[in-house]
Scaffold this motif. Structure first.
Motif: not given
Length: 742
Positions: A413, A537, A584, A596-597
């Motif tokens: 992240l 994930t 992600n 995310s990320d």
């Protein structure tokens, strides 16, 4: 449908719709609305009657009045009102409108915010009072009321519910008194400045809304007042699901009820948050059980909600361990509630759920299936051996291992943002906290985070520019698990961009984005603090050993789409994520999908719609324009979303190595288009019964995905349009080939 809505504001809010016996009069394309001497009619393209407003006298004309009332008139010597929409309300009252005892004095909520069919709540006259009740949906049977407008019988009997021209709402009694149905609002109501409406919301709350008549800027409907104060607690019936659907619990957030699924449960219908939850696993009983319960199930502990009715067993005095074991070994038990030393056993479905303040002597034990049989469809797989209750350390290692697997993803992240740190051997310049004052980030001291992580002793994963540690933030009434990323170093020339991106991310707030809680900027120490995501994930779930249930996948898609709509269209500055992919997307304990990320995100200035930048993203999800040295827009995220949508539908990766006889399946995007054109969707989902039973959504979503991956970015829809198409609010045309030159 035939409807009346506000036409001078951006939000075309519907205040009335045509219904027959409480059912929405839905009309296929090509239907007609006509005024004849018999009245107002809605007919199908074939000429069949769908709905009719038929007054007793001849009609000469109809008129749409500026107060929102549609009337049918008799053009005699004096115009006489023969029929009006104000006498046939649906879920909304407008100023100058009233409900009359015995004359259609009923409001019925809609099903959801965007579904105008009949819902689960009703406002009505009964026993000379105005009441609110849940309905035994889909029938019109009323359960016990949860609100009475008149609590003192001495003031007289209710005869009329009035929404007067000044914006006040009150019950007029036979004794001539006026009894407010809503408490006095702090602001003075002014119908010259605002539009007003009083709506029985789909959640069962009767709410007074106001909207500025001046539509400059981005005005929205705001809540002026509502009853009851807390509908989560107000509904308390032996029958029915309560304010939310079955197997979910209600909480009040920003004056609105929100429905939540317990751990291990997901929405039955991902497009309807109040429609109830279902377990993402199977609870077996009797001859179906071949292993001891310890090898099949585990008990998840929560403390902040309750299902106070529907107990089938009460045992006391019981300890925490005894209560958990009692539910674990009872094949009928889905949830156990321990209150002090009393253990209440509950079976599905669970009703009347509501959030509670965390208390030391209140525990919720939720029975869930042990991994890997968390999802249906794995009944024939060999289950892992259950942990020995005497080997506590081994059990802790297993749990920690699963946490490490899910939180390694958090180490990436903001990876690209943190790459800015790599080139500087020694930090000489630090981010000033003042640069982030306008965000919702918390500034932590290094000592506080050192204590929260127990001196950084529990490593969860390593990234390219830092290590992620497990930590706990303890307050007076709670303890929250966090992920703390300790950054190695900062590239000096990228520090400004890092500040900008961190500041922008800190300002974001959406339930489908992973939340950056705060940061530490103290001396040479740079740390980022994130919310903890317990289910890993989306890639782990989609491409794992078992296929997740269809409704769970539908929920993932809708959540991701809403998160992207927020990034692209609702932030102060539009954010292009640039690397949308299943790896992600993180999944929280309630199986909500969160993007995310943001490390690869490219921020757009307020007046920009496109930007030039180096190629970013991951192979297989990268839009074609990245390779053409042209300016990119938010449409690159739309392309990536389209690829990921197909992966969600099919539960397979976009590019795979196939045997020679199945080479056509190797590139998912090409194969999906072929299956769509040839009508072979059953092959695309490998005969997934749940997906095929929802064939309308399946067909629509495959077409949406193909529109998203069009080579020409101008042909791709915006994420706002994609979201509307996903929810079935906009028709989806047949898409062209995504690769026109092939």
């Amino acid at each position: 449908m035939v409807a009346i809505w506000y036409d001078k504001i951006p939000d075309k809010t519907v205040v009335w719709s045509a219904k027959t016996e409480y059912k929405l009069a839905t009309a296929p394309t090509g239907s007609h609305v006509q005024i004849t001497k018999e009245g107002l009619s809605l007919t199908s393209p074939e000429g069949d009657s769908i709905w009719r407003a038929k007054p007793e006298a001849t009609v000469s004309e109809g008129a749409m009045l500026n107060n929102g009332n549609f009337v049918l008139l008799n053009g005699g010597s004096e115009y006489e009102n023969m029929w009006q929409s104000f006498d046939n309300p649906t879920d909304t009252l407008l100023p100058n409108q009233s409900l009359q005892l015995g004359l259609g004095g009923v409001l019925t909520s809609r099903f959801t915010d965007t579904n105008y069919t009949t819902g689960r709540f009703q406002l009505y006259f009964q026993d000379f009072n105005v009441m609110l009740s849940p309905l035994a949906f889909p029938s019109q049977l009323r359960y016990n009321p949860y609100y009475h407008a008149i609590n003192d019988a001495s003031v007289g009997n209710a005869s009329r519910l009035v929404f007067d021209k000044s914006g006040e709402i009150y019950v007029e009694t036979t004794g001539g008194t006026r009894n407010r149905i809503l408490p006095q609002v702090d602001n003075t109501l002014d119908t010259e400045v605002n539009y007003y409406r009083a709506t029985l919301d789909f959640s069962g709350v009767f709410t007074l809304y106001a909207h500025p008549r001046n539509t400059s800027g981005q005005p929205r409907w705001r809540i002026m007042n509502y009853v009851p104060d807390n509908i989560c607690d107000a509904i308390f019936n032996d029958y029915g699901s309560g304010s939310c659907g079955y197997n979910s619990y209600c909480s009040m957030e920003n004056d609105r009820p929100t429905c939540n699924c317990p751990y291990g449960y997901s929405l039955v219908d991902p497009s309807n948050e109040s429609g109830g939850c279902q377990p993402n696993f199977t609870l077996a009983c009797g001859a179906d059980v071949q292993q001891p319960p310890e090898e099949l199930y585990e008990m998840h502990v929560a403390k902040n909600f309750n299902f106070p009715l529907g107990d089938y067993e009460k045992v006391e005095p019981y300890s925490q361990q005894e209560c958990q074991q009692a539910c674990l070994h009872d094949c009928m038990c889905a949830v156990a509630i321990l209150e002090v030393d009393t253990c209440w056993m509950k079976r599905l479905p669970l009703g009347n759920g509501r959030q509670l303040p965390i208390r030391d002597q209140h525990f919720v034990y939720i029975k869930t299936r042990l991994s890997p049989d968390f999802y249906p469809g794995l009944a024939n797989r060999e289950l892992p051996a259950a942990p020995d209750s005497k080997k506590e350390n081994r059990a802790k290692s297993i749990i920690l291992g699963s946490l490490i697997a899910s939180l390694v993803v958090n180490s990436i992240l903001l990876a690209a943002v943190a790459l800015f740190f790599l080139l500087k051997p020694k930090l000489k310049k630090v981010i000033q906290a003042s640069a982030l004052l306008e965000t919702n980030l918390h500034s932590f001291s290094f000592e506080a985070l050192k204590e929260a992580t127990e001196d950084f002793c529990k490593e969860l994963g390593r990234g390219s520019c830092g290590i992620v540690y497990k930590g706990k933030l303890e307050t007076a009434d709670s303890c929250n698990v966090i992920a703390v990323k300790r950054l190695d170093r900062l590239a000096q020339e990228r520090e400004k961009e890092f500040r900008t991106e961190l500041s922008a991310i800190g300002k974001t707030s959406h339930k489908n984005l992973v939340r950056l809680i705060g940061f530490c900027d103290q001396g040479i120490n740079r740390l980022l603090v994130y919310e903890f995501m317990s289910n890993g994930t989306l890639a782990d779930i989609l491409f794992g050993h078992s296929k997740p249930i269809w409704n769970l996948r539908v929920g993932f898609v809708l959540g991701i789409a809403r998160g992207l709509v927020y990034l692209h269209e609702e932030c102060d500055s539009a954010i292009i994520h640039c690397d949308i992919k299943p790896q992600n997307i993180l999944i929280d304990e309630h199986f909500n999908a969160k993007i995310s990320d943001f490390g690869l995100a490219k921020l757009l200035l307020f007046d920009q719609s496109r930007t030039n930048t180096m190629i970013r993203g991951t192979r297989g999800y990268v839009a074609p324009e990245w390779f053409k040295n042209v300016a990119v827009t938010v449409k690159v995220d739309v392309y990536s979303f389209g690829v990921m949508l197909l992966e969600n539908i099919c539960c397979r990766r976009s590019v795979m190595t196939m045997e020679p006889e199945e080479e056509e399946k190797a590139i998912l995007t090409d194969w999906a288009y072929d299956c769509c054109v040839e009508g072979r969707l059953h092959a695309l989902v490998e005969n997934d019964r749940e997906a095929l039973s929802d064939i309308g959504r399946l067909q629509r979503w495959v077409k949406i995905a193909i529109w998203c991956i069009q080579e020409d970015p101008e042909m791709r829809p915006t994420m706002g349009k994609v979201n509307q198409m996903l929810e079935g609010l906009v028709e989806v045309a047949n898409p062209p080939s995504p690769n026109p030159d092939i």
